[in-house]
Design a protein around this motif. Structure first.
Motif, PDB file in Angstrom:
ATOM      1  N   ILE A 100      12.090  -4.372  -3.781  1.00 59.48           N
ATOM      2  CA  ILE A 100      12.189  -4.851  -5.166  1.00 59.48           C
ATOM      3  C   ILE A 100      12.832  -3.783  -6.048  1.00 59.48           C
ATOM      4  O   ILE A 100      13.616  -4.098  -6.952  1.00 59.48           O
ATOM      5  CB  ILE A 100      10.804  -5.248  -5.709  1.00 59.48           C
ATOM      6  CG1 ILE A 100      10.213  -6.401  -4.886  1.00 59.48           C
ATOM      7  CG2 ILE A 100      10.905  -5.659  -7.176  1.00 59.48           C
ATOM      8  CD1 ILE A 100      11.044  -7.673  -4.874  1.00 59.48           C
ATOM      9  N   SER A 101      12.544  -2.516  -5.769  1.00 62.43           N
ATOM     10  CA  SER A 101      13.175  -1.428  -6.528  1.00 62.43           C
ATOM     11  C   SER A 101      14.676  -1.405  -6.284  1.00 62.43           C
ATOM     12  O   SER A 101      15.467  -1.221  -7.217  1.00 62.43           O
ATOM     13  CB  SER A 101      12.554  -0.079  -6.141  1.00 62.43           C
ATOM     14  OG  SER A 101      11.193  -0.024  -6.508  1.00 62.43           O
ATOM     15  N   LEU A 102      15.077  -1.612  -5.014  1.00 62.51           N
ATOM     16  CA  LEU A 102      16.507  -1.661  -4.698  1.00 62.51           C
ATOM     17  C   LEU A 102      17.166  -2.860  -5.372  1.00 62.51           C
ATOM     18  O   LEU A 102      18.288  -2.760  -5.877  1.00 62.51           O
ATOM     19  CB  LEU A 102      16.706  -1.727  -3.186  1.00 62.51           C
ATOM     20  CG  LEU A 102      18.162  -1.820  -2.692  1.00 62.51           C
ATOM     21  CD1 LEU A 102      19.001  -0.674  -3.246  1.00 62.51           C
ATOM     22  CD2 LEU A 102      18.194  -1.830  -1.165  1.00 62.51           C
ATOM     23  N   ALA A 103      16.463  -3.990  -5.396  1.00 59.21           N
ATOM     24  CA  ALA A 103      17.008  -5.177  -6.063  1.00 59.21           C
ATOM     25  C   ALA A 103      17.231  -4.904  -7.550  1.00 59.21           C
ATOM     26  O   ALA A 103      18.269  -5.274  -8.112  1.00 59.21           O
ATOM     27  CB  ALA A 103      16.059  -6.360  -5.871  1.00 59.21           C
ATOM     28  N   GLY A 149       3.902   1.180  -7.830  1.00 57.26           N
ATOM     29  CA  GLY A 149       5.262   1.538  -7.439  1.00 57.26           C
ATOM     30  C   GLY A 149       6.305   0.838  -8.284  1.00 57.26           C
ATOM     31  O   GLY A 149       7.314   1.443  -8.683  1.00 57.26           O
ATOM     32  N   LEU A 150       6.072  -0.442  -8.570  1.00 57.92           N
ATOM     33  CA  LEU A 150       7.004  -1.200  -9.402  1.00 57.92           C
ATOM     34  C   LEU A 150       7.041  -0.636 -10.818  1.00 57.92           C
ATOM     35  O   LEU A 150       8.119  -0.503 -11.421  1.00 57.92           O
ATOM     36  CB  LEU A 150       6.592  -2.666  -9.431  1.00 57.92           C
ATOM     37  CG  LEU A 150       7.482  -3.609 -10.239  1.00 57.92           C
ATOM     38  CD1 LEU A 150       8.885  -3.665  -9.651  1.00 57.92           C
ATOM     39  CD2 LEU A 150       6.875  -5.018 -10.277  1.00 57.92           C
ATOM     40  N   ALA A 151       5.879  -0.284 -11.358  1.00 52.25           N
ATOM     41  CA  ALA A 151       5.817   0.285 -12.713  1.00 52.25           C
ATOM     42  C   ALA A 151       6.594   1.593 -12.789  1.00 52.25           C
ATOM     43  O   ALA A 151       7.237   1.884 -13.808  1.00 52.25           O
ATOM     44  CB  ALA A 151       4.363   0.504 -13.106  1.00 52.25           C
ATOM     45  N   LYS A 152       6.546   2.376 -11.712  1.00 50.62           N
ATOM     46  CA  LYS A 152       7.289   3.641 -11.687  1.00 50.62           C
ATOM     47  C   LYS A 152       8.794   3.368 -11.733  1.00 50.62           C
ATOM     48  O   LYS A 152       9.538   4.027 -12.484  1.00 50.62           O
ATOM     49  CB  LYS A 152       6.941   4.410 -10.410  1.00 50.62           C
ATOM     50  CG  LYS A 152       7.727   5.698 -10.200  1.00 50.62           C
ATOM     51  CD  LYS A 152       7.383   6.751 -11.231  1.00 50.62           C
ATOM     52  CE  LYS A 152       7.883   8.144 -10.839  1.00 50.62           C
ATOM     53  NZ  LYS A 152       9.321   8.224 -10.517  1.00 50.62           N
ATOM     54  N   THR A 153       9.252   2.394 -10.969  1.00 52.21           N
ATOM     55  CA  THR A 153      10.674   2.051 -10.972  1.00 52.21           C
ATOM     56  C   THR A 153      11.114   1.573 -12.353  1.00 52.21           C
ATOM     57  O   THR A 153      12.168   1.977 -12.865  1.00 52.21           O
ATOM     58  CB  THR A 153      10.960   0.945  -9.939  1.00 52.21           C
ATOM     59  OG1 THR A 153      10.662   1.427  -8.632  1.00 52.21           O
ATOM     60  CG2 THR A 153      12.413   0.509  -9.985  1.00 52.21           C
ATOM     61  N   VAL A 154      10.316   0.698 -12.963  1.00 50.49           N
ATOM     62  CA  VAL A 154      10.643   0.181 -14.294  1.00 50.49           C
ATOM     63  C   VAL A 154      10.677   1.309 -15.315  1.00 50.49           C
ATOM     64  O   VAL A 154      11.581   1.379 -16.156  1.00 50.49           O
ATOM     65  CB  VAL A 154       9.630  -0.901 -14.718  1.00 50.49           C
ATOM     66  CG1 VAL A 154       9.800  -1.260 -16.191  1.00 50.49           C
ATOM     67  CG2 VAL A 154       9.784  -2.148 -13.848  1.00 50.49           C
ATOM     68  N   SER A 155       9.697   2.209 -15.245  1.00 54.16           N
ATOM     69  CA  SER A 155       9.646   3.340 -16.177  1.00 54.16           C
ATOM     70  C   SER A 155      10.877   4.227 -16.028  1.00 54.16           C
ATOM     71  O   SER A 155      11.471   4.667 -17.022  1.00 54.16           O
ATOM     72  CB  SER A 155       8.377   4.151 -15.936  1.00 54.16           C
ATOM     73  OG  SER A 155       8.331   5.292 -16.767  1.00 54.16           O
ATOM     74  N   ASP A 156      11.261   4.501 -14.794  1.00 51.16           N
ATOM     75  CA  ASP A 156      12.440   5.340 -14.555  1.00 51.16           C
ATOM     76  C   ASP A 156      13.701   4.690 -15.108  1.00 51.16           C
ATOM     77  O   ASP A 156      14.536   5.358 -15.744  1.00 51.16           O
ATOM     78  CB  ASP A 156      12.607   5.601 -13.057  1.00 51.16           C
ATOM     79  CG  ASP A 156      11.542   6.536 -12.497  1.00 51.16           C
ATOM     80  OD1 ASP A 156      10.840   7.198 -13.293  1.00 51.16           O
ATOM     81  OD2 ASP A 156      11.399   6.593 -11.253  1.00 51.16           O
TER      82      ASP A 156
END
Length: 237
Positions: A100-103, A149-156
């Protein structure tokens, strides 16, 4: 997402019904039932049923092949991961986080700027968690790991002032469902056909995996509020 589309005044076209001679002007729905977070389907092995990442890679690939970029003023929505835990590996949160992070990063890479991202409700609390030898505690643990993990990607990603990544917290929403008028949050509507009557029930879950239409309406309301609360940023100089 039909409710959200209605509230935004849009009628997205299903990806499978797009005419090669007519480009949809009100959005495209790429969703496939049973999609994994990766390239294939988590329920039915079929190369014609793409997972979430493959859907996004296909969208990005088409743009690149035609020397185009994603419409920076459009709204993109991304929601996936649950099928991995239910049908593939309930203990593996790293893979769906990565997919999902790659997407998300792929969408950003082709020019998308406004992206609505949904986390997962507590999968250990849905009716399907208690059938087919599933372990509710494992599903709850994996849900928490995935959401972090998703929240970390969104925050970044949101460190970039040109991006508008909007989070929708379905985890918290489902946890407070009983305060939102849902009187049955433990059983699926289909398991209680004696009282599962459209317009006359307050079930949170429809078939054990999916929310009822009433729950979808609440999700859409929360998503719309999140969109309205976060203004689209002006491009940085």
């Amino acid at each position: 997402m039909d409710y959200l589309g209605d509230q935004l005044g849009l009628k997205p076209t299903l990806f499978t019904t797009i005419s090669p001679t007519q480009i949809p002007t009100q959005g495209i729905n790429f969703a496939f039932d049973g999609a994994s977070s990766s390239l294939g389907n988590a329920v039915v092995p079929n190369p014609n049923l793409p997972g979430v990442l493959k859907q996004v890679l296909g969208f990005a690939g088409t743009l690149k092949a035609n020397n185009q970029t994603a419409d920076p003023n459009a709204l993109y929505t991304l929601w996936g991961g649950a099928n991995d835990f239910f049908f593939l590996n309930p203990k593996d949160s790293a893979t769906p986080i990565s997919n999902i992070s790659l997407a998300l990063n792929t969408l950003v890479g082709v020019g998308a700027k406004n992206i609505l991202v949904f986390n997962l409700p507590d999968l250990g609390q849905v009716p399907a968690a208690k059938i087919d030898n599933r372990n509710p505690a494992t599903l709850s643990k994996s849900t928490n790991e995935f959401n972090l993990g998703l929240a970390k990607t969104v925050s970044d990603l949101n460190q970039n002032p040109n991006l508008n990544i909007i989070s929708v917290d379905t985890y918290s929403l489902f946890n407070q469902a009983s305060t939102l008028g849902f009187t049955n949050v433990t059983e699926s509507c289909l398991s209680r056909l004696d009282i599962c009557i459209p317009g006359n029930n307050k079930f949170l879950s429809w078939d054990g995996f999916h929310p009822t239409t009433s729950a979808h309406k609440v999700i859409a309301d929360v998503a719309l509020a999140a969109i309205e609360a976060k203004s689209v940023p002006e491009p940085a100089n």
